[in-house]
Write a protein that holds these residues in place. Structure first.
Motif, PDB file in Angstrom:
ATOM      1  N   SER A  95      -4.715  46.198   7.866  1.00 31.60           N
ATOM      2  CA  SER A  95      -5.292  46.514   9.179  1.00 31.60           C
ATOM      3  C   SER A  95      -4.948  47.944   9.587  1.00 31.60           C
ATOM      4  O   SER A  95      -5.597  48.527  10.442  1.00 31.60           O
ATOM      5  CB  SER A  95      -4.817  45.526  10.245  1.00 31.60           C
ATOM      6  N   ASN A 118      -2.421  42.217   0.838  1.00 30.85           N
ATOM      7  CA  ASN A 118      -2.550  42.382   2.277  1.00 30.85           C
ATOM      8  C   ASN A 118      -1.390  41.642   2.948  1.00 30.85           C
ATOM      9  O   ASN A 118      -1.404  40.414   3.073  1.00 30.85           O
ATOM     10  CB  ASN A 118      -3.891  41.815   2.747  1.00 30.85           C
ATOM     11  N   ILE A 177      -3.637  35.508   9.178  1.00 33.65           N
ATOM     12  CA  ILE A 177      -4.565  36.510   9.714  1.00 33.65           C
ATOM     13  C   ILE A 177      -5.796  35.784  10.236  1.00 33.65           C
ATOM     14  O   ILE A 177      -6.489  35.107   9.475  1.00 33.65           O
ATOM     15  CB  ILE A 177      -4.960  37.519   8.609  1.00 33.65           C
ATOM     16  N   GLU A 227      -8.718  36.868  11.402  1.00 35.28           N
ATOM     17  CA  GLU A 227      -9.931  37.694  11.467  1.00 35.28           C
ATOM     18  C   GLU A 227     -10.384  37.927  10.027  1.00 35.28           C
ATOM     19  O   GLU A 227      -9.598  37.704   9.086  1.00 35.28           O
ATOM     20  CB  GLU A 227      -9.643  39.018  12.173  1.00 35.28           C
ATOM     21  N   HIS A 232     -10.808  39.215   6.522  1.00 35.78           N
ATOM     22  CA  HIS A 232      -9.896  40.109   5.807  1.00 35.78           C
ATOM     23  C   HIS A 232     -10.020  39.949   4.294  1.00 35.78           C
ATOM     24  O   HIS A 232     -10.607  38.990   3.794  1.00 35.78           O
ATOM     25  CB  HIS A 232      -8.450  39.868   6.246  1.00 35.78           C
ATOM     26  N   THR A 265     -11.818  37.327  -0.380  1.00 36.27           N
ATOM     27  CA  THR A 265     -12.199  37.692   0.988  1.00 36.27           C
ATOM     28  C   THR A 265     -12.268  36.429   1.836  1.00 36.27           C
ATOM     29  O   THR A 265     -12.681  35.378   1.349  1.00 36.27           O
ATOM     30  CB  THR A 265     -13.589  38.365   1.025  1.00 36.27           C
ATOM     31  N   VAL A 284     -15.772  44.572   5.078  1.00 35.14           N
ATOM     32  CA  VAL A 284     -14.338  44.418   5.375  1.00 35.14           C
ATOM     33  C   VAL A 284     -13.502  45.036   4.245  1.00 35.14           C
ATOM     34  O   VAL A 284     -12.500  45.736   4.490  1.00 35.14           O
ATOM     35  CB  VAL A 284     -13.984  42.918   5.541  1.00 35.14           C
ATOM     36  N   SER A 336     -10.928  48.260   4.480  1.00 31.35           N
ATOM     37  CA  SER A 336      -9.509  48.175   4.073  1.00 31.35           C
ATOM     38  C   SER A 336      -9.163  49.332   3.144  1.00 31.35           C
ATOM     39  O   SER A 336      -8.100  49.949   3.266  1.00 31.35           O
ATOM     40  CB  SER A 336      -9.242  46.859   3.326  1.00 31.35           C
TER      41      SER A 336
END
Ligand SMILES: Cc1cc2nc3c(=O)[nH]c(=O)nc-3n(C[C@H](O)[C@H](O)[C@H](O)COP(=O)(O)OP(=O)(O)OC[C@H]3O[C@@H](n4cnc5c(N)ncnc54)[C@H](O)[C@@H]3O)c2cc1C
Length: 469
Positions: A127, A335, A349, A351, A353, A371, A389, A393
């Motif tokens: 993020s 991540n 998370i 959202e 990502h 994903t 997305v 990133s």
């Protein structure tokens, strides 16, 4: 490149060329004992066993251009010889006679994962694009393993494992389902002191602490599904690139009419995109695709079916093979939200990502990514949204200086992520709330089996591993 990849390239080319749509209007009518919708692990296996072992005539309907569902393989032709790169299902677990099924196709099962080159892990908060502080330490693997063993022993000692594996038909009636099994997973883990196991429980627990092994198919998963396709009778009995457009089923046990399913199949020639219609009549229909609202829309659902399936919640996720000059060969970029520096078990998370960019090793420019459309409705997270997305990133990591544009390649274009192949894994986490479970959702869904000639299978209503299914 896989057959699916070729087909997708063709679809794109066709959309820019002089290919025009044509519809063949005379429907073909066929009759079978069983119509199977969905050609993933569950649908392909069932079709094969019904046809070969139970002498039933079948037709298998598959939305995409190849069988296999989550088990696609990308054939990397940049190496000599070409290397199969798995980016969905990785391994098969010995469960009852599950592995024997694979052996029926003269395929070789080798122990462990399909080997990748060795990689070094870096923990980066996607993020912000920033790497976690150097004093961040990942959770201790031995503590994770002990937590998994505690988790497993708990399930066995309480008899809970028997209620959920391989399907949910042994769950007690809704009100008697143990309250612990209906707790949010975080609360359950805290109560039973197994929180450290959480990041790993998507894998089968017995494998994680070494009670049973795991195997991959030499040459890749797709060999299995290509063999099933051929043995089923290929295009004669498997309708690829096909969608259900309408369904008529008997109203009740007194209604002796056959099921009638109308299918639209899209085929491409060099100049035309044809849509053909097939009407299939059969006594039985098996839904081996996820019973999402989207998939069930063409069905003539009765009020109970509508009620039950409208209750399900699900998101969407995908995996892909990608490349970019910015991605460092030989690294797994995980991540890992910055909050993990305070509590490694904390971050979930909520959202959309990317989970990781994982290199296939020092000899390859390819990376696999996972994903998740977490927080978005099912229809809002398709390949385009997932790619956006992932691209974002990557850009954040470049902007933060965490990964570098190679010398002489400044100018922006090189930051671009190339998606070599994307695999839509459809609904993730298909399920209902604890309240629905207490009200008997699962037993009512199983109670539908066979009603109106319709049967259900697959990971939406059973454990989510290939050999168990
Ligand atoms: C990234 C990933 C990695 C995994 N790794 C492993 C692993 O290593 N080992 C393991 O055992 N399990 C693994 N799993 C789980 C395993 O893949 C699933 O349990 C199994 O594949 C589910 O099989 P299924 O047939 O129920 O569903 P699916 O494989 O999803 O099959 C459903 C099929 O229905 C088709 N379909 C959907 N809608 C329609 C429609 N409207 N009309 C016609 N067809 C339709 C889909 O295209 C798909 O082919 C993994 C899953 C994912 C997503």
């Amino acid at each position: 490149m896989t057959l699916k990849g070729l087909y997708n390239v063709y679809l794109v080319l066709a959309s820019f060329s002089s290919v025009h749509a044509a519809t063949v209007n005379t429907p073909k009518v066929i009759e079978r004992d069983v119509i199977i919708i969905g050609g993933g692990a569950a649908g392909s296996h069932t079709a094969f066993r019904l046809q070969q072992d139970y002498n039933k005539s079948i037709v298998l309907i598959k939305k995409g251009s190849i069988l296999g569902g989550h088990g696609d393989t990308y054939l990397d032709t940049s190496t000599t010889p070409s290397t199969p790169r798995e980016y969905g299902v990785q391994v098969y677990f010995p469960y009852l006679d599950g592995l024997d099924f694979i052996s029926r196709f003269n395929l070789t099962l080798l122990p462990g994962l399909d080997p990748r080159g060795s990689t070094t892990t870096r923990n980066i908060d996607f993020s912000t694009g920033l790497e976690l502080p150097s004093n961040y330490t990942s959770p201790d693997p031995s503590r994770i393993t002990s937590a998994i063993i505690r988790f497993h022993n708990l399930m066995v000692s309480q008899g809970w494992d028997k209620m959920i594996e391989p399907g949910f038909w042994n769950l007690p009636p809704g009100p008697q389902i143990p309250a612990d099994l209906l707790l949010p997973i975080g609360e359950f883990a805290k109560k039973w002191n197994v929180t450290e196991a959480l990041p790993r429980i998507p894998a089968w627990m017995k494998v994680l602490y070494g009670e049973v092994g795991m195997y991959h198919i030499q040459g890749g998963n797709q060999l299995l599904y290509e063999a099933i396709y051929a043995r089923l009778g290929a295009a004669e009995n498997v309708l690829l690139n096909s969608l259900v457009s309408s369904v008529r089923r008997p109203e009740n046990a007194d209604d002796k009419r056959d099921i009638e399913v109308t299918i639209k199949t899209t085929t491409l020639s060099s100049t035309t995109r044809n849509t053909t219609t097939t009407i299939i009549r059969a006594r039985n229909l098996l839904l081996a695709n996820p019973p999402t609202r989207e998939n069930l829309a063409p069905f003539d659902l009765d009020s109970l079916e509508s009620h039950l399936f409208s209750r399900a919640e699900y998101g969407r996720y995908g995996t892909a093979i990608v490349s970019s000059p910015v991605l460092p060969r030989g690294y797994e970029l995980h991540n890992t939200p910055i909050l993990a520096a305070i509590d490694p078990n904390k971050p979930f998370i909520n959202e959309p990502h990317v989970l990781e960019f994982a290199s296939y090793g020092n000899d390859s420019d390819l990376f696999s990514i996972g994903t998740s459309g977490s927080g978005l409705a099912y229809g809002e997270f398709d390949e385009r949204a997932a790619t956006k997305v992932a691209q974002k990133s990557l850009e954040r990591m470049v902007d933060a200086g965490t990964v570098k544009v190679p010398d002489g390649k400044e100018g922006g274009g090189d930051k671009k992520l190339k998606v070599v192949e994307y695999l839509d894994h459809g609904p993730g986490g298909f399920g209902v709330s604890a309240e629905e479970m207490k009200a008997g959702w699962m037993e009512k869904v199983y109670g539908l089996q066979g009603k109106r000639g319709t049967w259900y299978t697959g990971n939406a209503i059973a454990i989510d591993f290939s050999t168990q299914l």
